[in-house]
Structure formats: structure tokens, C-alpha cells
Design a protein around this motif. Sequence first.
Motif, PDB file in Angstrom:
ATOM      1  N   GLN A   1      50.510  10.704 -73.150  1.00  0.00           N
ATOM      2  CA  GLN A   1      49.181  10.776 -72.538  1.00  0.00           C
ATOM      3  C   GLN A   1      48.427   9.466 -72.735  1.00  0.00           C
ATOM      4  O   GLN A   1      47.747   8.979 -71.820  1.00  0.00           O
TER       5      GLN A   1
ATOM      6  N   MET B   1      49.797   7.001 -70.252  1.00  0.00           N
ATOM      7  CA  MET B   1      49.333   7.303 -68.904  1.00  0.00           C
ATOM      8  C   MET B   1      47.863   6.932 -68.748  1.00  0.00           C
ATOM      9  O   MET B   1      47.450   6.446 -67.688  1.00  0.00           O
ATOM     10  N   ASN B   2      47.064   7.137 -69.781  1.00  0.00           N
ATOM     11  CA  ASN B   2      45.650   6.756 -69.721  1.00  0.00           C
ATOM     12  C   ASN B   2      45.479   5.254 -69.566  1.00  0.00           C
ATOM     13  O   ASN B   2      44.479   4.787 -69.002  1.00  0.00           O
ATOM     14  N   HIS B   3      46.456   4.495 -70.087  1.00  0.00           N
ATOM     15  CA  HIS B   3      46.412   3.040 -69.978  1.00  0.00           C
ATOM     16  C   HIS B   3      47.158   2.532 -68.740  1.00  0.00           C
ATOM     17  O   HIS B   3      47.400   1.327 -68.614  1.00  0.00           O
ATOM     18  N   ASP B   4      47.515   3.464 -67.847  1.00  0.00           N
ATOM     19  CA  ASP B   4      48.177   3.097 -66.578  1.00  0.00           C
ATOM     20  C   ASP B   4      49.467   2.311 -66.803  1.00  0.00           C
ATOM     21  O   ASP B   4      49.790   1.409 -66.036  1.00  0.00           O
ATOM     22  N   PHE B   5      50.204   2.656 -67.863  1.00  0.00           N
ATOM     23  CA  PHE B   5      51.505   2.032 -68.081  1.00  0.00           C
ATOM     24  C   PHE B   5      52.452   2.507 -66.979  1.00  0.00           C
ATOM     25  O   PHE B   5      52.710   3.703 -66.834  1.00  0.00           O
ATOM     26  N   ASP B   6      52.964   1.571 -66.167  1.00  0.00           N
ATOM     27  CA  ASP B   6      53.664   1.949 -64.937  1.00  0.00           C
ATOM     28  C   ASP B   6      55.183   1.848 -65.009  1.00  0.00           C
ATOM     29  O   ASP B   6      55.849   1.982 -63.984  1.00  0.00           O
TER      30      ASP B   6
ATOM     31  N   LYS C   1      55.716   9.516 -65.067  1.00  0.00           N
ATOM     32  CA  LYS C   1      54.587  10.259 -65.633  1.00  0.00           C
ATOM     33  C   LYS C   1      54.958  11.724 -65.846  1.00  0.00           C
ATOM     34  O   LYS C   1      55.517  12.372 -64.974  1.00  0.00           O
TER      35      LYS C   1
ATOM     36  N   SER D   1      54.503  -5.072 -72.010  1.00  0.00           N
ATOM     37  CA  SER D   1      53.388  -4.264 -71.516  1.00  0.00           C
ATOM     38  C   SER D   1      53.224  -2.992 -72.338  1.00  0.00           C
ATOM     39  O   SER D   1      52.101  -2.591 -72.673  1.00  0.00           O
TER      40      SER D   1
ATOM     41  N   ALA E   1      49.897  -2.332 -74.475  1.00  0.00           N
ATOM     42  CA  ALA E   1      49.037  -1.265 -73.964  1.00  0.00           C
ATOM     43  C   ALA E   1      48.845  -0.134 -74.963  1.00  0.00           C
ATOM     44  O   ALA E   1      47.942   0.689 -74.796  1.00  0.00           O
TER      45      ALA E   1
END
Length: 330
Positions: free
Chosen positions: A73, A76-81, A85, A129, A133
Motif C-alpha cells: 500500500q 502504491m501510495n507513492h505511485d511506484f510503477d 498493483k 526508484s 520511494a
Amino acid sequence: MANPLPQSRVRQIVRRFGLIPLRTDSVASYYRKNAVVRVQTENGAYAMKPFFRSNLLRTSTIDQIKAAADYIQLLMNHDFDSMPKWLASHTGKLWTLHQGRPFYVCPWINGRRMESQEDFEKLGRALASLHEASRLPSPVKGPFYSHIRLWQNQDRLFRRQTAKASQMNKRFRRWYKRYGASCNRISDRSWAELKSPEIAGLLEKEMTCPALIHSDITPQNVIIADDGQLYMIDWDRVKPGSIYVDVANALMNTTHFNPVFIHSLLKGYEELRPFDPAERQLISSLYRLPREAWLAARFPNRSRSRSMLDIMEETWPLRLKAMEILDEWA
């Protein structure tokens, strides 16, 4: 999962995540025959994966899935792509419990394995990243040092076992006679470097500003999607830990001792997060440790142990050259 789940149970589980399955099939991994279930829906394919407890941690399966879901979570909150997800279940959690086993669901990633210099640069950037992150706000106790402490214990056990090499099978005795002394010299050098004030200080500093690590970067767990995006999959072992261990593991497990791939992964990482000289030395020291030999010595009669020794023997010149490359880089 020793046996595939009946489709009725698969449907029951994935419906908790808002999915209506059209077709399901079990997919094997390197270690498990039924590692994940691929679920086809009208909106695409999804992976339904059972969560397996790590025996290296003393916590329960439920505690481990709760911690992993919290870390996912955060990412995902840090938009790790570079991670599929996880879907939320009807309870709002990123997992569900079915007959005592946790399951989670994420999109199915179609793609290929890494095969080019560009692919390894992408992996390096994805790792950097991830590590940047996921800095956590408080110090970590206990599991943070699990990798290095585990390796120290494995090395000590290796030396005790090989002191009685005459009692082992002929295959292992032959291998140890040829490579055992070299393994111990390599390990001694690495442990001495890890005790240096600069490196010891780095490891101590990490505990005050920890990051999340994947812990299991292997060729099977990295996919180049059809659109070119790199994804790291199988996040069951995500936890706070040493970014240097994560990088050293990725180098050892994925590059096949290929100098181009080694430099490409490091280049990609340092595009986002350059290493200073002490950090480079730390990664080189960790990379050098002969971890496969330690694992094989624990169960010398197992077929997997014999395979490890065969691979080490076949790749020994390449390994030594890769160590030289990391030393030069450091």
C-alpha cells in the motif's frame, strides 16, 4: 499449493475482489507446480496468488501478509510503477483469507524475460526508484539485518560441515577439494571488508533511514511487458532491509555474469541514485560471497544442491571475472 485449487474455490476467492472469472488455469513457477492462478475476465487477466510464509521470520503467516500488504500500500501510495498493483477485496484489505491461507490478486502481466542492455538498465532504475520511494519514517529492528546475519551463519555452517567433508558424498568431496578453499578465501576477504569503519557505518546508517527491498529479484520475477514497461513480480518477501543486499542479489541472480548486463544494471541504478565509493565497495563485497555453495552444503544429497554445484563449476571462470568487474567498479 501442492494441488490446484478447484475452480469453484477460485471463483469464490476472486469474487471477493470484484472479479467475475470466465476461465482459470494454474501456472507453475520455478519452485512450485501451482504457484499462481491466472484468471481471465471480460476486463482482462489477473493473477490470484497464495501467500507463502517465510520460514526465516518468526512471525505467523497472517502477521506476514499484513505487513506485506502495508508495504505494498505504501508503494502504491507513492505511485511506484514497476509493480503490479494489488486489488482491494470487499473488506478493503489487499488480501483475503480462504481456509486458513491468505490470497492476493493483481493484474496478470504479459511479456518476456530480460534480454538486452536496455532491459537491465530498466531494472536498475526500477530498483533505485523502489529504494528511494519507500524510505520508512522510523528505525528498523530485527529483520533488517536478516540477510547478512543469515549469510554469516551459513558460512560458519559451511566451514563446520566441510571440515568433515570425508563423511559427505563423493560428488561434494570432489567439488570441495577443487573449490572449497577458494570459497573460504573469497568469504574471508568480504567479511574483512564488511567490518571496515566506512562500511559498518553505512549499514548502521541504513537502520535509521530504512527502505523497502524486494528480496527476491530473479529472472523469473522480472517481466518486460508488451508495452516495454518493466515489472517486478512476486512481492511476498517485501520488507525493510539493506538496499545494498537487494542490488547485490539482483546482480548475482539476473546478469548471468555478463559484463554488459552488470554495468547496465548499475548504470540504470546510478542514473537515479549514484553510489559513493564506500557503497560501491559494500555491494562488491556482498556480491562476492559464495552463497550457492553454502546452501548446497546444507543438503548435499539433494538434486537441487547437486545442480547448484554443477552450475558453480561451469560458471566459475565467469564468476571470478564478474568479481573483478565489480572490484574495478568499486
